[in-house]
Design a protein around this motif. Structure first.
Motif, mmCIF file in Angstrom:
data_model
loop_
_atom_site.group_PDB
_atom_site.id
_atom_site.type_symbol
_atom_site.label_atom_id
_atom_site.label_comp_id
_atom_site.label_asym_id
_atom_site.label_seq_id
_atom_site.Cartn_x
_atom_site.Cartn_y
_atom_site.Cartn_z
ATOM 1 N N TYR A 1 12.131 -4.837 0.905
ATOM 2 C CA TYR A 1 13.065 -4.499 -0.033
ATOM 3 C C TYR A 1 14.462 -4.846 0.860
ATOM 4 C CZ TYR A 1 16.113 -1.784 -2.769
ATOM 5 O OH TYR A 1 17.384 -1.367 -3.588
ATOM 6 N N LEU A 2 14.261 -4.545 2.103
ATOM 7 C CA LEU A 2 15.683 -4.749 2.649
ATOM 8 C C LEU A 2 15.881 -6.311 2.888
ATOM 9 C CD1 LEU A 2 15.683 -1.923 5.499
ATOM 10 C CD2 LEU A 2 16.935 -2.058 3.630
ATOM 11 N N SER A 3 14.789 -6.933 3.103
ATOM 12 C CA SER A 3 15.007 -8.498 3.199
ATOM 13 C C SER A 3 15.562 -9.003 1.788
ATOM 14 C CB SER A 3 13.841 -9.216 3.541
ATOM 15 O OG SER A 3 12.785 -9.175 2.479
ATOM 16 N N GLN A 4 15.564 -8.506 0.927
ATOM 17 C CA GLN A 4 16.123 -8.864 -0.485
ATOM 18 C C GLN A 4 17.514 -8.567 -0.657
ATOM 19 O OE1 GLN A 4 13.988 -11.239 -2.257
ATOM 20 N NE2 GLN A 4 13.365 -11.003 -0.154
ATOM 21 N N HIS A 5 18.015 -7.664 0.382
ATOM 22 C CA HIS A 5 19.279 -7.217 0.296
ATOM 23 C C HIS A 5 20.145 -7.260 1.603
ATOM 24 C CE1 HIS A 5 16.862 -5.155 -2.547
ATOM 25 N NE2 HIS A 5 18.078 -5.148 -3.461
ATOM 26 N N SER B 1 10.883 -0.411 -6.025
ATOM 27 C CA SER B 1 12.437 -0.769 -5.824
ATOM 28 C C SER B 1 13.303 0.288 -6.291
ATOM 29 C CB SER B 1 12.449 -2.027 -7.179
ATOM 30 O OG SER B 1 13.762 -2.438 -6.980
ATOM 31 N N PHE B 2 12.782 1.065 -7.206
ATOM 32 C CA PHE B 2 13.660 2.260 -7.734
ATOM 33 C C PHE B 2 13.726 3.144 -6.495
ATOM 34 C CE2 PHE B 2 14.136 6.547 -9.471
ATOM 35 C CZ PHE B 2 15.276 6.544 -10.300
ATOM 36 N N LEU B 3 12.847 3.355 -5.977
ATOM 37 C CA LEU B 3 12.657 4.367 -4.771
ATOM 38 C C LEU B 3 13.572 3.830 -3.590
ATOM 39 C CD1 LEU B 3 9.136 5.871 -4.661
ATOM 40 C CD2 LEU B 3 11.158 6.872 -5.476
ATOM 41 N N GLY B 4 13.516 2.334 -3.343
ATOM 42 C CA GLY B 4 14.067 1.661 -2.300
ATOM 43 C C GLY B 4 15.678 1.803 -2.425
ATOM 44 N N ASP B 5 15.987 1.696 -3.683
ATOM 45 C CA ASP B 5 17.376 1.955 -4.088
ATOM 46 C C ASP B 5 18.082 3.266 -3.676
ATOM 47 O OD1 ASP B 5 17.606 -0.690 -5.550
ATOM 48 O OD2 ASP B 5 17.538 0.301 -7.535
ATOM 49 N N ALA C 1 0.844 -1.322 0.149
ATOM 50 C CA ALA C 1 0.063 0.142 0.056
ATOM 51 C C ALA C 1 0.793 1.169 0.023
ATOM 52 C CB ALA C 1 -0.942 -0.036 1.155
ATOM 53 N N SER C 2 2.169 1.021 0.440
ATOM 54 C CA SER C 2 3.073 2.326 0.376
ATOM 55 C C SER C 2 4.439 1.818 0.337
ATOM 56 C CB SER C 2 2.725 2.877 1.831
ATOM 57 O OG SER C 2 3.166 2.357 2.713
ATOM 58 N N MET C 3 5.557 2.879 0.067
ATOM 59 C CA MET C 3 6.755 2.741 0.022
ATOM 60 C C MET C 3 7.333 2.145 1.462
ATOM 61 S SD MET C 3 9.676 2.480 -1.578
ATOM 62 C CE MET C 3 11.250 2.487 -0.741
#
Length: 102
Positions: free
Chosen positions: A16-20, A84-88, A7-9
């Motif tokens: 996202y962090l769990s994938q990194h 994902s772009f914003l997460g980067d 629902a939100s960033m």
């Protein structure tokens, strides 16, 4: 890979962090995003906006190398491109400011 709709960033970022988790993957993301930032500035300063495409391509090349060889997972870009772009960029900023460590 998550097909979950976020629902939100703010809701997406923990995934996202769990994938990194691998430090080398995070370092490769930081390098790629740093180079992309420099190329964005070059594009704006020179007025040669083709550098924006180069920035995008090389930024993702570094990141996807980290996923392929260190995380062994599929980048979130494929299922959540905007978040994902914003997460980067958020991960880059948090690394730069010391809020996110290996």
């Amino acid at each position: 890979m998550s097909r979950h709709r976020y629902a939100s960033m703010q809701a997406f970022y923990p995934f996202y962090l769990s994938q990194h988790r691998h430090p080398t993957c995070r370092r490769l993301h930081f390098i790629g995003t740093s180079i992309a930032a420099i190329l964005i500035v070059v594009a704006v300063v020179t007025g040669h906006y083709g550098w924006l495409l180069v920035a995008l391509l090389q930024g993702y090349a570094w990141a996807w190398t980290g996923h392929a060889f260190f995380e062994h997972n599929q980048p979130a870009t494929f299922t959540h491109p905007l978040y994902s772009f914003l997460g980067d960029w958020r991960m880059w900023f948090e690394t730069l400011t010391g809020r996110l460590r290996d």
